[in-house]
Design a protein around this motif. Structure first.
Motif, PDB file in Angstrom:
ATOM      1  N   LEU A   1       0.778  -1.144   0.137  1.00 16.65           N
ATOM      2  CA  LEU A   1       0.029  -0.082   0.033  1.00 16.65           C
ATOM      3  C   LEU A   1       0.653   1.198  -0.080  1.00 16.65           C
ATOM      4  O   LEU A   1       0.474   2.181  -0.509  1.00 16.65           O
ATOM      5  CB  LEU A   1      -0.799  -0.023   1.094  1.00 16.65           C
ATOM      6  N   LEU A   2       1.936   1.260   0.802  1.00 18.26           N
ATOM      7  CA  LEU A   2       2.751   2.374   0.913  1.00 18.26           C
ATOM      8  C   LEU A   2       3.362   2.665  -0.740  1.00 18.26           C
ATOM      9  O   LEU A   2       3.015   3.887  -1.002  1.00 18.26           O
ATOM     10  CB  LEU A   2       4.064   2.314   1.782  1.00 18.26           C
TER      11      LEU A   2
ATOM     12  N   ILE B   1       2.375   6.227  -6.050  1.00 16.94           N
ATOM     13  CA  ILE B   1       2.192   6.050  -7.516  1.00 16.94           C
ATOM     14  C   ILE B   1       1.051   6.355  -7.955  1.00 16.94           C
ATOM     15  O   ILE B   1       0.824   7.277  -8.653  1.00 16.94           O
ATOM     16  CB  ILE B   1       2.163   4.377  -7.815  1.00 16.94           C
ATOM     17  N   GLY B   2      -0.169   6.318  -6.903  1.00 13.42           N
ATOM     18  CA  GLY B   2      -1.520   6.717  -7.158  1.00 13.42           C
ATOM     19  C   GLY B   2      -1.595   8.312  -7.288  1.00 13.42           C
ATOM     20  O   GLY B   2      -2.129   8.923  -7.861  1.00 13.42           O
ATOM     21  N   ALA B   3      -0.910   8.897  -5.997  1.00 11.04           N
ATOM     22  CA  ALA B   3      -0.931  10.477  -6.098  1.00 11.04           C
ATOM     23  C   ALA B   3      -0.327  10.897  -7.131  1.00 11.04           C
ATOM     24  O   ALA B   3      -0.571  11.912  -7.844  1.00 11.04           O
ATOM     25  CB  ALA B   3      -0.276  10.688  -4.709  1.00 11.04           C
ATOM     26  N   PHE B   4       0.782  10.492  -7.660  1.00 10.66           N
ATOM     27  CA  PHE B   4       1.695  10.807  -8.961  1.00 10.66           C
ATOM     28  C   PHE B   4       0.593  10.781 -10.172  1.00 10.66           C
ATOM     29  O   PHE B   4       0.901  11.718 -11.123  1.00 10.66           O
ATOM     30  CB  PHE B   4       3.108   9.790  -8.953  1.00 10.66           C
TER      31      PHE B   4
ATOM     32  N   ALA C   1       1.058   9.770   4.615  1.00 10.84           N
ATOM     33  CA  ALA C   1       0.904  11.130   4.084  1.00 10.84           C
ATOM     34  C   ALA C   1       2.120  11.340   3.446  1.00 10.84           C
ATOM     35  O   ALA C   1       2.186  12.310   2.467  1.00 10.84           O
ATOM     36  CB  ALA C   1       0.907  11.897   5.379  1.00 10.84           C
ATOM     37  N   GLU C   2       3.177  11.007   3.767  1.00 13.11           N
ATOM     38  CA  GLU C   2       4.596  11.040   3.316  1.00 13.11           C
ATOM     39  C   GLU C   2       4.612  10.731   1.554  1.00 13.11           C
ATOM     40  O   GLU C   2       4.994  11.445   0.781  1.00 13.11           O
ATOM     41  CB  GLU C   2       5.598  10.459   3.847  1.00 13.11           C
ATOM     42  N   GLN C   3       3.854   9.569   1.460  1.00 11.71           N
ATOM     43  CA  GLN C   3       3.932   8.929   0.200  1.00 11.71           C
ATOM     44  C   GLN C   3       3.160   9.816  -0.742  1.00 11.71           C
ATOM     45  O   GLN C   3       3.257   9.954  -1.871  1.00 11.71           O
ATOM     46  CB  GLN C   3       3.699   7.363   0.189  1.00 11.71           C
ATOM     47  N   LEU C   4       1.807  10.263  -0.207  1.00 11.51           N
ATOM     48  CA  LEU C   4       1.113  11.188  -1.178  1.00 11.51           C
ATOM     49  C   LEU C   4       1.544  12.388  -1.470  1.00 11.51           C
ATOM     50  O   LEU C   4       1.639  12.814  -2.550  1.00 11.51           O
ATOM     51  CB  LEU C   4      -0.372  11.407  -0.134  1.00 11.51           C
ATOM     52  N   VAL C   5       2.277  13.105  -0.523  1.00 19.10           N
ATOM     53  CA  VAL C   5       3.002  14.349  -0.707  1.00 19.10           C
ATOM     54  C   VAL C   5       4.043  14.041  -1.883  1.00 19.10           C
ATOM     55  O   VAL C   5       4.110  14.818  -2.826  1.00 19.10           O
ATOM     56  CB  VAL C   5       3.579  14.830   0.572  1.00 19.10           C
ATOM     57  N   ILE C   6       4.921  13.004  -1.686  1.00 15.73           N
ATOM     58  CA  ILE C   6       5.964  12.852  -2.699  1.00 15.73           C
ATOM     59  C   ILE C   6       5.490  12.419  -4.084  1.00 15.73           C
ATOM     60  O   ILE C   6       5.880  13.111  -4.952  1.00 15.73           O
ATOM     61  CB  ILE C   6       6.753  11.530  -2.321  1.00 15.73           C
ATOM     62  N   GLY C   7       4.225  11.799  -4.176  1.00 14.02           N
ATOM     63  CA  GLY C   7       3.670  11.413  -5.360  1.00 14.02           C
ATOM     64  C   GLY C   7       2.994  12.758  -6.015  1.00 14.02           C
ATOM     65  O   GLY C   7       3.348  12.959  -7.229  1.00 14.02           O
ATOM     66  N   LEU C   8       2.492  13.532  -5.214  1.00 12.82           N
ATOM     67  CA  LEU C   8       2.047  14.990  -5.603  1.00 12.82           C
ATOM     68  C   LEU C   8       3.190  15.989  -6.087  1.00 12.82           C
ATOM     69  O   LEU C   8       2.908  16.689  -7.064  1.00 12.82           O
ATOM     70  CB  LEU C   8       1.181  15.534  -4.788  1.00 12.82           C
ATOM     71  N   VAL C   9       4.255  15.814  -5.368  1.00  9.31           N
ATOM     72  CA  VAL C   9       5.276  16.683  -5.808  1.00  9.31           C
ATOM     73  C   VAL C   9       5.898  16.259  -7.042  1.00  9.31           C
ATOM     74  O   VAL C   9       6.289  16.956  -8.084  1.00  9.31           O
ATOM     75  CB  VAL C   9       6.354  16.579  -4.758  1.00  9.31           C
TER      76      VAL C   9
ATOM     77  N   GLU D   1      11.904   8.614   5.013  1.00  9.66           N
ATOM     78  CA  GLU D   1      13.046   9.312   5.283  1.00  9.66           C
ATOM     79  C   GLU D   1      12.523  10.513   5.779  1.00  9.66           C
ATOM     80  O   GLU D   1      13.260  11.654   6.396  1.00  9.66           O
ATOM     81  CB  GLU D   1      13.566   9.817   3.856  1.00  9.66           C
ATOM     82  N   GLY D   2      11.122  11.053   5.600  1.00 16.70           N
ATOM     83  CA  GLY D   2      10.597  12.203   6.315  1.00 16.70           C
ATOM     84  C   GLY D   2      10.462  13.369   5.185  1.00 16.70           C
ATOM     85  O   GLY D   2      10.874  13.254   4.238  1.00 16.70           O
ATOM     86  N   PHE D   3      10.038  14.510   5.801  1.00 21.89           N
ATOM     87  CA  PHE D   3       9.894  15.794   4.909  1.00 21.89           C
ATOM     88  C   PHE D   3      11.017  16.642   5.112  1.00 21.89           C
ATOM     89  O   PHE D   3      11.267  17.346   6.278  1.00 21.89           O
ATOM     90  CB  PHE D   3       8.364  16.542   5.182  1.00 21.89           C
ATOM     91  N   ASP D   4      11.824  16.841   4.089  1.00 21.83           N
ATOM     92  CA  ASP D   4      12.947  17.736   4.115  1.00 21.83           C
ATOM     93  C   ASP D   4      12.552  19.160   3.388  1.00 21.83           C
ATOM     94  O   ASP D   4      11.960  19.144   2.457  1.00 21.83           O
ATOM     95  CB  ASP D   4      14.210  17.151   3.152  1.00 21.83           C
ATOM     96  N   SER D   5      12.485  20.176   4.144  1.00 18.88           N
ATOM     97  CA  SER D   5      11.896  21.503   3.929  1.00 18.88           C
ATOM     98  C   SER D   5      12.825  22.081   2.904  1.00 18.88           C
ATOM     99  O   SER D   5      12.024  22.759   2.065  1.00 18.88           O
ATOM    100  CB  SER D   5      12.080  22.347   5.179  1.00 18.88           C
ATOM    101  N   GLU D   6      14.165  21.718   2.590  1.00 17.41           N
ATOM    102  CA  GLU D   6      14.901  22.281   1.570  1.00 17.41           C
ATOM    103  C   GLU D   6      14.410  21.649   0.225  1.00 17.41           C
ATOM    104  O   GLU D   6      14.317  22.568  -0.824  1.00 17.41           O
ATOM    105  CB  GLU D   6      16.598  21.890   1.833  1.00 17.41           C
ATOM    106  N   ARG D   7      14.136  20.611   0.284  1.00 19.46           N
ATOM    107  CA  ARG D   7      13.351  19.880  -1.106  1.00 19.46           C
ATOM    108  C   ARG D   7      12.472  20.696  -1.598  1.00 19.46           C
ATOM    109  O   ARG D   7      12.336  21.154  -2.820  1.00 19.46           O
ATOM    110  CB  ARG D   7      13.204  18.558  -0.894  1.00 19.46           C
ATOM    111  N   TYR D   8      11.270  20.999  -0.579  1.00 25.58           N
ATOM    112  CA  TYR D   8      10.100  21.672  -1.127  1.00 25.58           C
ATOM    113  C   TYR D   8      10.303  22.993  -1.381  1.00 25.58           C
ATOM    114  O   TYR D   8       9.684  23.622  -2.275  1.00 25.58           O
ATOM    115  CB  TYR D   8       9.128  21.577   0.213  1.00 25.58           C
ATOM    116  N   TRP D   9      11.552  23.635  -0.696  1.00 26.60           N
ATOM    117  CA  TRP D   9      11.766  24.993  -1.111  1.00 26.60           C
ATOM    118  C   TRP D   9      12.444  25.050  -2.692  1.00 26.60           C
ATOM    119  O   TRP D   9      11.866  25.895  -3.263  1.00 26.60           O
ATOM    120  CB  TRP D   9      12.916  25.601  -0.113  1.00 26.60           C
TER     121      TRP D   9
END
Length: 260
Positions: A17-18, A23-26, A75-83, A161-169
């Protein structure tokens, strides 16, 4: 005989599922595939198939499948896929913005059309550029390249790995890249129409009795349409250049190693 206890089955289900959530969010955020033209059921089927293929090679961290700690992982997987889907959307929006700016410079801003993919009304030239970008994206196998980047993201952006704020910037800074490339696309037309407007202004000053508005507007419009026609020859090269810059950004910023 292979036997699995309930805990093993639960861990196996979540290990599938992870990746499925990412993949689904992407696919939901990916242009063309994430539009209203493709049903949600079809996107879920594609996400399910890709997840089944990649699950055996995806590293899954140690966790308790029935603990609240699984919620941040989802939530992390959804955010990464959307990114990752948003990165491709930026490429398409370059041409959409270029079409909007070109339409305003050409005096065609009043020509609006309905965008059935996104359910909005846009300038016809913006819709034209978006259609050309979509054809180039599919014709050059851009969707396959982005799926490769998505699969490899489990290596350079692993689960847990978590949410790296530098990547989102860095991703937010893509907005500047979007406006820069859109202006580069429309800059020749903008300069040409500016010179023509200045010329008509000089003519209007020299001959006040000449109705320069009735003369200048159709001339600028015809010239702009001729410019769009000339640009067709180099449109694919422009798209490839921007797509290459985007894949270079993915390699330098996120650490992807696939040569798109």
């Amino acid at each position: 005989m292979l036997e699995l206890n309930p805990d093993q089955l639960l861990a196996l289900a979540f290990s599938f599922l992870l990746p499925f959530f990412r993949i689904g969010a992407f696919l939901m955020a990916l242009p063309l595939f994430g539009s209203q033209l493709v049903s949600v059921r079809v996107r879920l089927i594609f996400a399910f198939i890709i997840a089944i293929i990649v699950t055996p090679v995806v590293p899954i961290p140690e966790y308790d499948a029935i603990s609240p700690a699984i919620i941040p992982l989802i939530a992390e997987q959804l955010v990464i896929g959307l990114v990752l889907g948003f990165v491709v959307t930026v490429l398409f929006q370059v041409f959409a913005l270029a079409g909007q700016l070109a339409a305003m410079k050409a005096g065609l801003g009043f020509a609006m059309s309905n965008d059935p993919a996104n359910g909005v009304t846009v300038a016809s030239m913006g819709q034209y550029y978006m259609t050309m970008a979509g054809l180039a994206f599919l014709g050059t196998n851009g969707h396959l390249v982005m799926i490769e980047y998505l699969v490899e993201s489990f290596q350079y952006w692993p689960i847990g790995e978590g949410f790296d704020s530098e990547r989102y910037w860095d991703i937010a800074l893509l907005g500047g890249w979007l406006f820069e490339k859109a202006l580069l696309v429309v800059l020749p037309l903008a300069v040409a129409t500016l010179i023509m407007n200045l010329s008509f202004g000089v003519v209007a000053k020299a001959s006040a009795q000449l109705n320069i508005f009735a003369l200048g507007f159709p001339i600028i419009m015809v010239f702009s349409l001729w410019f769009f026609w000339i640009m067709l020859e180099d449109f694919l090269n422009i798209y490839r250049l921007f797509f290459q810059e985007l894949t270079d950004w993915l390699r330098l910023t996120l650490g992807a190693s696939i040569d798109g």
